[in-house]
Design an enzyme around this catalytic site. Structure first.
Site, PDB file in Angstrom:
ATOM      1  N   PHE A 364       0.816  -1.211   0.000  1.00  0.00           N
ATOM      2  CA  PHE A 364       0.000   0.000   0.000  1.00  0.00           C
ATOM      3  C   PHE A 364       0.852   1.266   0.000  1.00  0.00           C
ATOM      4  O   PHE A 364       0.491   2.272   0.615  1.00  0.00           O
ATOM      5  CB  PHE A 364      -0.973   0.020   1.188  1.00  0.00           C
ATOM      6  CG  PHE A 364      -1.427  -1.331   1.648  1.00  0.00           C
ATOM      7  CD1 PHE A 364      -1.906  -2.262   0.730  1.00  0.00           C
ATOM      8  CD2 PHE A 364      -1.363  -1.700   2.981  1.00  0.00           C
ATOM      9  CE1 PHE A 364      -2.309  -3.524   1.142  1.00  0.00           C
ATOM     10  CE2 PHE A 364      -1.761  -2.949   3.407  1.00  0.00           C
ATOM     11  CZ  PHE A 364      -2.237  -3.864   2.482  1.00  0.00           C
ATOM     12  N   CYS A 365       1.995   1.237  -0.680  1.00  0.00           N
ATOM     13  CA  CYS A 365       2.934   2.370  -0.698  1.00  0.00           C
ATOM     14  C   CYS A 365       3.340   2.766   0.721  1.00  0.00           C
ATOM     15  O   CYS A 365       3.455   3.946   1.047  1.00  0.00           O
ATOM     16  CB  CYS A 365       2.339   3.568  -1.441  1.00  0.00           C
ATOM     17  SG  CYS A 365       2.094   3.279  -3.194  1.00  0.00           S
ATOM     18  N   ASN A 366       3.552   1.766   1.563  1.00  0.00           N
ATOM     19  CA  ASN A 366       3.907   2.010   2.966  1.00  0.00           C
ATOM     20  C   ASN A 366       4.845   0.898   3.424  1.00  0.00           C
ATOM     21  O   ASN A 366       4.448  -0.010   4.147  1.00  0.00           O
ATOM     22  CB  ASN A 366       2.643   2.050   3.832  1.00  0.00           C
ATOM     23  CG  ASN A 366       2.922   2.504   5.259  1.00  0.00           C
ATOM     24  OD1 ASN A 366       4.047   2.434   5.737  1.00  0.00           O
ATOM     25  ND2 ASN A 366       1.886   2.961   5.936  1.00  0.00           N
TER      26      ASN A 366
END
Length: 707
Positions: A364-366
């Site tokens: 999740f781009c994390n």
């Protein structure tokens, strides 16, 4: 449609979109930098929007500026690029990231659990600061926060992986705090009287789904001097001279809104705020989504394999007392095998696609959250990359360990049905079981799903193999050339059930000009011109239908006899003027890919093998299994169809179309599922609005109706 990605983007409602469409037909705006009446009206709409935004966050123009941006990332970058870090005390650029907050001047900090848009800011400020810190969120709860000057902390208001974070007032008193509120605003209203950060960045589509491509940066007025604009663009200056370095920036908000702003998008925001009010406000939305999240967690936690092992591994922080204030409407998890190994998130996503479930997988781009909850180290990230792992790819397991997770998130339009479909998918596809799962269709409504066509098949010769294409022309008889030919022996129709020898043949029609028949081993090939002058034959009775036919001739008959090792074979073709072909009951047979998958998993058979055995014309994806049984009619784009009946199955599905061998397991699985009812699978459909020249295509949207 079970949409479970509201943290990625919530959805606009039908009412909201209708109101927006009406607005767009009535609204005429102009460049707000002009001075005629339409431009002045545009300026007024923009000004009104700024005040409406501030009211939503429970503040006023006395305390905050509103700078319109493209999105959250753009808003964050404005702060990082223009923040005044003062004079550095060290030479060179920062080469290491600290795991603790540093004291002194010129610092930049962010959480481990931050979106890549935040992490990426460190490279914007690299040459401007003395220290860069990446810290655990617990650090802001500490009593002793180092004293700093001219320092910026980009604070994640809510992790897009898990939970919201609490802002420590001591942190605010020492640092300039920029809040990344992108994930938070999707389900919570940030009250700027309770906390007064220096900057707030967010996107509007996260709040109400539309419009996209527009965000905002809220800047506390007494903090506005901590960022300084050193360049200018159209509409941002009071005075400028092209021959000298002279320029004077216009007012604060327009100084950062370089060029012409998105006036139409800004005008549409009002309809979004009205939508939130129709739902009872963000407090009601938060209560609704928290309730759904709680029910989802309860269901996921209850899933076990027959050996007692848990099916779902949910990522959480056990020390946090769960409440709407401490928990966002997000659940991150992975699915676990009976032997404690993991199912890859890509496999989960593919099964969700079959069931029409839309959710998020990966990190999740994390990456910080993935490292924390999945036990990934910095060394493992580099090692995984050496093995080909890239952000957004399908490599979901390395050395048996997950490289990401599955995330579901809820919004104002989420329902319990969304959770029920997810439950069915997990039960059907991932819970180890010795008996076939029988989903309950009573609580699900087929008209709430948005499936698509994934496969199209025709069968030029009845009981011979299919031809898969992405596009087929329609006729009153079905797909053009579907079941247009028939093999007979001694004047008796041959079918695969009684004559498995037919599996030796494949047939296709090339450019509407030639019928090509091949033996399965491709050692022999017969080409029949579609324009061949044919001899009229006696009418044939096929499945209780009398159909006028033509005989394709002795040469073709002889070829079939050799290929099938039979005598007295003939190939018949439907007479051109006939309104019928050799289909059994209806022009089209439609099946649901999820229903196929459920049976395939039960008997451990390849999905494509079962698809071939069911000999359908249209395969749809995006429905729970067997819910197609409830449909009365459907549309494929603008093509309308009525459901004629369900397709009752016989032992023909037991025949392996590749070998001709019989295996009863598929029929037995269908019998077990139907539980003393007729063994049906798939639905017969007939077009109700036929016009010449129509086509159906793979990828087309399908809508089902029960009335």
């Amino acid at each position: 449609m079970p949409y479970l990605d509201h943290a990625g983007s919530t959805l606009p409602s039908k009412t909201q979109l209708e109101e927006l469409a009406k607005l767009q037909t009535q609204l005429i705006l102009a460049n707000p930098h002009s001075h005629h009446s339409t431009a002045i009206k545009t300026q007024q709409i923009v000004s009104s929007a700024r005040h409406r935004i501030l009211r939503y966050f429970n503040t006023t123009a006395d305390d905050y500026f509103v700078v319109f941006t493209n999105n959250t990332t753009h808003a964050l970058k404005i702060v990082a690029e223009n923040f005044n870090f003062g004079h550095r005390t060290q030479e060179g650029v920062v080469s290491e990231i600290s795991a603790v907050l540093k004291g002194g001047p010129s610092n930049f900090a962010y959480f481990n659990d931050s979106h890549h848009s935040v992490v990426g800011l460190r490279h914007v400020v690299l040459g401007k600061v003395d220290a860069i810190s990446c810290v655990n969120e617990d650090v802001v709860k500490e009593e002793c926060i180092p004293k700093v000057e001219n320092s910026l902390f980009v604070f994640t208001a809510m992790s897009n992986f898990l939970i919201p974070f609490q802002i420590n007032e001591k942190l605010i008193s020492g640092w300039s705090v920029c809040v990344d509120a992108a994930a938070l605003v999707s389900g919570t209203r940030l009250d700027l009287t309770a906390h007064r950060p220096n900057f707030v960045a967010f996107s509007f589509y996260k709040i109400f789904g539309y419009p996209t491509g527009i965000g905002a940066l809220l800047v506390k007025k007494d903090s506005s001097k901590s960022i300084e604009k050193t360049s200018f663009a159209g509409g941002t200056v009071q005075s400028v001279d092209e021959m000298t370095m002279h320029f004077v920036i216009r007012d604060f908000e327009r100084a950062y809104e370089e060029g012409t702003i998105n006036s139409y998008g800004i005008a549409q925001l009002q309809k979004g705020f009205e939508e939130i009010e129709r739902c009872g406000g963000m407090q009601a939305i938060r209560a609704h989504t928290y309730d759904l999240r709680s029910k989802a967690v309860q269901i996921l936690q209850s899933k076990t394999h027959p050996n007692g092992k848990k099916v779902v591994e949910i990522y959480s922080q056990p020390h946090i007392q769960v409440s709407p204030e401490t928990q966002g409407a997000i659940v991150a998890f992975n699915l676990v095998r009976p032997d404690n190994g993991y199912y890859g998130y890509t496999e989960v996503e593919k099964m969700c696609a079959i069931f029409g479930i839309e959710l998020r997988t990966g990190c999740f781009c994390n990456i910080g959250a993935c490292k924390k909850y999945l036990g990934i180290t910095s060394e493992m990230i580099k090692e995984n990359m050496s093995k080909g792992k890239r952000c957004g790819d399908e490599i979901d397991l390395i050395n048996g360990r997950p490289t990401g997770a599955v995330r579901i998130s809820f919004g104002r339009m989420s329902t319990e049905q969304d959770i029920e479909v997810l439950k069915q998918m997990i039960d059907t596809c991932f819970v180890s079981s010795e008996k076939v799962f029988s989903p309950s269709l009573q609580s699900l409504k087929i008209d709430s799903f948005l499936p698509t066509v994934v496969n199209l098949f025709s069968f030029p010769i009845k009981s011979v193999g299919s031809v898969a294409k992405s596009r087929y022309e329609l006729t009153p008889r079905g797909f053009k050339h579907d079941r247009e030919f028939l093999v007979v022996k001694d004047d008796v129709t041959l079918n695969l059930k009684m004559h498995p020898e037919l599996c030796r043949l494949t047939a296709t029609i090339v450019n509407d000009e030639e019928l090509h028949i091949q033996t399965f081993d491709q050692n022999d090939n017969l080409v029949i011109p579609m324009s061949l002058s044919l001899k009229e034959n006696d009418a044939k009775v096929v499945c209780k239908k009398t159909i006028a036919t033509f005989d394709c001739g002795d040469k073709v008959g002889q070829w079939l006899e050799n290929a099938l090792d039979m005598t007295n074979c003939r190939l018949l073709r439907v007479a051109g003027e006939s309104k019928k072909n050799f289909v059994n009951d209806s022009p089209f047979l439609l099946i649901n890919e999820a229903s196929v998958y459920m049976l395939a998993r039960h008997i451990d058979m390849d999905v494509q093998d079962i698809l071939t055995r069911f000999r359908s014309n249209i395969v749809v994806r995006g429905l729970p299994p067997f819910i197609e049984d409830t449909a009365k009619r459907l549309s494929i784009e603008n093509l309308e169809f009525e459901v004629v009946d369900k397709c009752t199955r016989c032992e023909m599905i037991c025949v392996d179309p590749m070998t001709g061998e019989k295996d009863p397991s598929l029929l037995l699985a269908l019998r077990d599922y139907r539980n003393k009812q007729k063994m049906t699978f798939g639905i017969y459909i007939r077009q109700s609005n036929f016009e010449p020249g129509q086509f159906v295509e793979a990828g087309s949207a399908v809508r089902f109706f029960t009335d």
